[in-house]
Design a protein around this motif. Structure first.
Motif, PDB file in Angstrom:
ATOM      1  N   VAL A 177       1.825  -8.226   2.213  1.00 36.57           N
ATOM      2  CA  VAL A 177       1.939  -6.820   1.833  1.00 36.57           C
ATOM      3  C   VAL A 177       0.624  -6.061   1.987  1.00 36.57           C
ATOM      4  O   VAL A 177       0.617  -4.936   2.487  1.00 36.57           O
ATOM      5  N   PRO A 178      -0.551  -6.631   1.588  1.00 35.07           N
ATOM      6  CA  PRO A 178      -1.797  -5.882   1.781  1.00 35.07           C
ATOM      7  C   PRO A 178      -2.042  -5.490   3.234  1.00 35.07           C
ATOM      8  O   PRO A 178      -2.443  -4.358   3.520  1.00 35.07           O
ATOM      9  N   MET A 179      -1.787  -6.424   4.166  1.00 36.83           N
ATOM     10  CA  MET A 179      -1.992  -6.112   5.570  1.00 36.83           C
ATOM     11  C   MET A 179      -0.989  -5.064   6.062  1.00 36.83           C
ATOM     12  O   MET A 179      -1.349  -4.126   6.784  1.00 36.83           O
ATOM     13  N   LEU A 180       0.284  -5.208   5.651  1.00 31.04           N
ATOM     14  CA  LEU A 180       1.299  -4.239   6.060  1.00 31.04           C
ATOM     15  C   LEU A 180       0.991  -2.857   5.492  1.00 31.04           C
ATOM     16  O   LEU A 180       1.146  -1.840   6.182  1.00 31.04           O
ATOM     17  N   LEU A 181       0.526  -2.818   4.231  1.00 33.46           N
ATOM     18  CA  LEU A 181       0.167  -1.546   3.618  1.00 33.46           C
ATOM     19  C   LEU A 181      -1.009  -0.915   4.346  1.00 33.46           C
ATOM     20  O   LEU A 181      -1.015   0.300   4.609  1.00 33.46           O
ATOM     21  N   SER A 182      -1.997  -1.742   4.684  1.00 32.80           N
ATOM     22  CA  SER A 182      -3.163  -1.224   5.410  1.00 32.80           C
ATOM     23  C   SER A 182      -2.752  -0.644   6.758  1.00 32.80           C
ATOM     24  O   SER A 182      -3.181   0.456   7.143  1.00 32.80           O
ATOM     25  N   ASN A 183      -1.912  -1.367   7.484  1.00 37.49           N
ATOM     26  CA  ASN A 183      -1.467  -0.883   8.795  1.00 37.49           C
ATOM     27  C   ASN A 183      -0.656   0.401   8.660  1.00 37.49           C
ATOM     28  O   ASN A 183      -0.800   1.337   9.469  1.00 37.49           O
ATOM     29  N   PHE A 184       0.185   0.471   7.624  1.00 33.50           N
ATOM     30  CA  PHE A 184       1.015   1.665   7.433  1.00 33.50           C
ATOM     31  C   PHE A 184       0.158   2.886   7.124  1.00 33.50           C
ATOM     32  O   PHE A 184       0.345   3.965   7.700  1.00 33.50           O
ATOM     33  N   ILE A 185      -0.792   2.722   6.192  1.00 36.25           N
ATOM     34  CA  ILE A 185      -1.634   3.863   5.822  1.00 36.25           C
ATOM     35  C   ILE A 185      -2.491   4.304   6.995  1.00 36.25           C
ATOM     36  O   ILE A 185      -2.660   5.508   7.239  1.00 36.25           O
ATOM     37  N   GLN A 186      -3.018   3.336   7.746  1.00 34.88           N
ATOM     38  CA  GLN A 186      -3.838   3.702   8.905  1.00 34.88           C
ATOM     39  C   GLN A 186      -3.014   4.395   9.984  1.00 34.88           C
ATOM     40  O   GLN A 186      -3.543   5.185  10.763  1.00 34.88           O
ATOM     41  N   SER A 187      -1.714   4.107  10.026  1.00 34.21           N
ATOM     42  CA  SER A 187      -0.855   4.816  10.986  1.00 34.21           C
ATOM     43  C   SER A 187      -0.635   6.262  10.560  1.00 34.21           C
ATOM     44  O   SER A 187      -0.317   7.116  11.392  1.00 34.21           O
ATOM     45  N   LEU A 188      -0.796   6.535   9.239  1.00 30.88           N
ATOM     46  CA  LEU A 188      -0.648   7.904   8.757  1.00 30.88           C
ATOM     47  C   LEU A 188      -1.911   8.720   8.957  1.00 30.88           C
ATOM     48  O   LEU A 188      -1.854   9.898   9.304  1.00 30.88           O
ATOM     49  N   THR A 189      -3.061   8.088   8.709  1.00 28.07           N
ATOM     50  CA  THR A 189      -4.321   8.818   8.820  1.00 28.07           C
ATOM     51  C   THR A 189      -5.468   7.848   9.044  1.00 28.07           C
ATOM     52  O   THR A 189      -5.439   6.712   8.559  1.00 28.07           O
ATOM     53  N   SER A 190      -6.466   8.317   9.766  1.00 32.32           N
ATOM     54  CA  SER A 190      -7.698   7.550   9.952  1.00 32.32           C
ATOM     55  C   SER A 190      -8.840   8.159   9.145  1.00 32.32           C
ATOM     56  O   SER A 190      -9.975   7.695   9.226  1.00 32.32           O
ATOM     57  N   ASP A 191      -8.556   9.199   8.365  1.00 32.55           N
ATOM     58  CA  ASP A 191      -9.565   9.910   7.601  1.00 32.55           C
ATOM     59  C   ASP A 191      -9.716   9.262   6.226  1.00 32.55           C
ATOM     60  O   ASP A 191      -8.768   9.252   5.432  1.00 32.55           O
ATOM     61  N   PRO A 192     -10.902   8.717   5.889  1.00 35.10           N
ATOM     62  CA  PRO A 192     -11.085   8.087   4.571  1.00 35.10           C
ATOM     63  C   PRO A 192     -10.809   9.037   3.405  1.00 35.10           C
ATOM     64  O   PRO A 192     -10.247   8.626   2.401  1.00 35.10           O
ATOM     65  N   MET A 193     -11.205  10.307   3.545  1.00 38.35           N
ATOM     66  CA  MET A 193     -10.988  11.253   2.452  1.00 38.35           C
ATOM     67  C   MET A 193      -9.504  11.488   2.211  1.00 38.35           C
ATOM     68  O   MET A 193      -9.051  11.573   1.068  1.00 38.35           O
ATOM     69  N   LEU A 194      -8.729  11.564   3.289  1.00 40.15           N
ATOM     70  CA  LEU A 194      -7.287  11.752   3.127  1.00 40.15           C
ATOM     71  C   LEU A 194      -6.667  10.515   2.480  1.00 40.15           C
ATOM     72  O   LEU A 194      -5.755  10.632   1.638  1.00 40.15           O
ATOM     73  N   PHE A 195      -7.173   9.332   2.834  1.00 41.00           N
ATOM     74  CA  PHE A 195      -6.700   8.109   2.178  1.00 41.00           C
ATOM     75  C   PHE A 195      -6.978   8.156   0.676  1.00 41.00           C
ATOM     76  O   PHE A 195      -6.113   7.805  -0.145  1.00 41.00           O
ATOM     77  N   ILE A 196      -8.173   8.592   0.301  1.00 41.94           N
ATOM     78  CA  ILE A 196      -8.517   8.696  -1.117  1.00 41.94           C
ATOM     79  C   ILE A 196      -7.582   9.674  -1.818  1.00 41.94           C
ATOM     80  O   ILE A 196      -7.064   9.400  -2.912  1.00 41.94           O
TER      81      ILE A 196
END
Length: 426
Positions: free
Chosen positions: A297-316
């Protein structure tokens, strides 16, 4: 299988089952569907709680219980009253100042709310409505997990692993905690002036301040010694917590002389019960975390979020928005245990400072202790003041809004969080 485990947990939690056992049944279902031998579950649970750093939590809780029983609130209130008692909203300022100092002793919001509520409500209700008194105490108590030592920070550091240190998180909370206290006092002044509450307390006199400071100095020195020793690397957080217990007992038996041997069983019992609740959550949640790991799940979550945005601030910002919702619905310790192992590694992938992200994560869930429907501080204060919960919520809105404003400030200006830890080598 992850969805089955999480879904069963949420269903049982909604039906009213204690969160620790809901986590346990969800984990059991996940392991069964993955065709694991079920003896894996007690193994994971035992491994999770068999932790030297985790011992800091019951020790800090015991130190807080001893301090309360030793009668430290009377000395803290006297000192705070000599400083700020005569200002507009003087008793509210006394409450917030006492809460700030007590936060550096207790490390937990609920303990602070219980101690201050039982001590200060009789005085506050002479001048303020009960709902407002409860809101002020709840806000002051919520400084407990922000100002070190903090049980919430210990749990976060334990779940995040080696990426962040307890000492660094302790330092990260000092500046935001002081700013929060000052903001609460400004709000209390404005409300008291607008509503025409009477001036209370003593006039500021240096001689009185020095007298009260002399009475309170042994209490004020405790966080200096404990937090200073942890941050300075003299001892670990667990060793610091043990020192806090010894210091608290010394104050109770030798300084205030209000602690008796007959009080020790009750203090040990209350600390044990609270610690057992946290320990059960960690143990059962570790089995669910194991299911997450097996399902990647951590890897899948990481891949999913990175597919939404590459901006660290938007991730925060996305993470903070999710945590606001989580804080409204799930008890904070359960949220740390379930979500930190998922989001902390993703933050590292984005190159976000783990200390900065850890404080934001922890502080967001601290605010959740004052956001309904699962605002645990409202339940505590409602029980003490006998005021309906929704009245407490209404009176607390300015204080909660300021806490969210402080969260926004910390997001936009990381230096508020990171400058002090960086200056001291973290």
């Amino acid at each position: 299988m992850t969805w089955l485990a999480v879904g069963l947990f949420l269903l049982l939690a909604v039906l009213g089952m204690p969160l620790a056992f809901a986590l346990g049944f969800g984990s059991l279902a996940g392991l069964w569907m993955l065709d694991f031998e079920l003896y894996v579950m007690p193994q994971r649970m035992m491994h999770a709680v068999n932790s030297f750093p985790l011992m800091a939590i019951p020790l800090f809780m015991l130190a807080g219980e001893l301090m309360v029983r030793a009668g430290i609130m009377d000395r803290l209130i006297g000192f705070a009253n000599s400083l700020v008692g005569r200002m507009h909203g003087g008793l509210a300022h006394v409450t917030i100042t006492s809460g700030t100092i007590f936060a550096s002793v207790s490390g937990a919001a609920v303990a602070s709310a219980s101690a201050m509520g039982s001590t200060l409500v009789p005085s506050l209700r002479k001048y303020y409505p009960d709902a407002y008194s409860g809101a002020v105490i709840a806000s002051a108590a919520n400084l407990g997990p922000v100002i070190p030592p903090s049980n919430a920070m210990i749990v976060y550091a334990l779940m995040a692993g080696s990426s962040v240190s307890v000492g660094g998180l302790f330092l990260a909370g000092i500046v935001p905690g002081i700013l929060l206290a000052l903001g609460f006092m400004a709000i209390a002044s404005f409300i008291s002036w607008k509503r025409g509450y009477a001036l209370t307390g003593e006039r500021f006199e240096l001689r009185n301040v020095l007298t009260q400071a002399r009475r309170a100095i042994v209490i004020i020195l405790m966080p200096v010694i404990v937090v200073g020793g942890i941050v300075g690397g003299v001892f670990t957080a667990t060793e610091g917590a043990a020192i806090a217990v010894v210091y608290s007992a010394f104050i109770g038996f030798a300084v205030t002389r209000r602690l008796r041997l007959a009080d020790l069983p009750g203090c040990l019992y209350r600390a044990a019960v609270t610690s057992a609740m946290v320990g059960a959550l960690i143990a059962f949640a570790s089995a669910l975390t194991f299911v997450f790991t097996i399902e990647m799940v951590p890897m899948l979550l990481s891949n999913f979020i990175q597919s939404l945005t590459s901006d660290p601030m938007l991730f925060i910002l996305l993470t903070m928005a999710l945590l606001v919702l989580v804080g409204m619905l799930i008890e904070s310790n359960a949220a740390y245990i379930m979500l930190v192992p998922l989001f902390a590694p993703v933050a590292l992938v984005y190159g976000i400072d783990p200390l900065y992200f850890g404080f934001l994560f922890m502080y967001n869930l601290v605010i959740g202790m004052m956001t309904p429907p699962v605002g645990v501080l409202y339940f505590v204060m409602s029980g003490i003041t006998r005021v309906p919960m929704m009245k407490l919520v209404a009176e607390s809105l300015p204080f909660v809004a300021f806490q969210f404003a402080m969260l926004g400030l910390c997001i936009l200006f990381p230096q508020v969080v990171t400058t002090l830890p960086r200056l001291l080598g973290y």
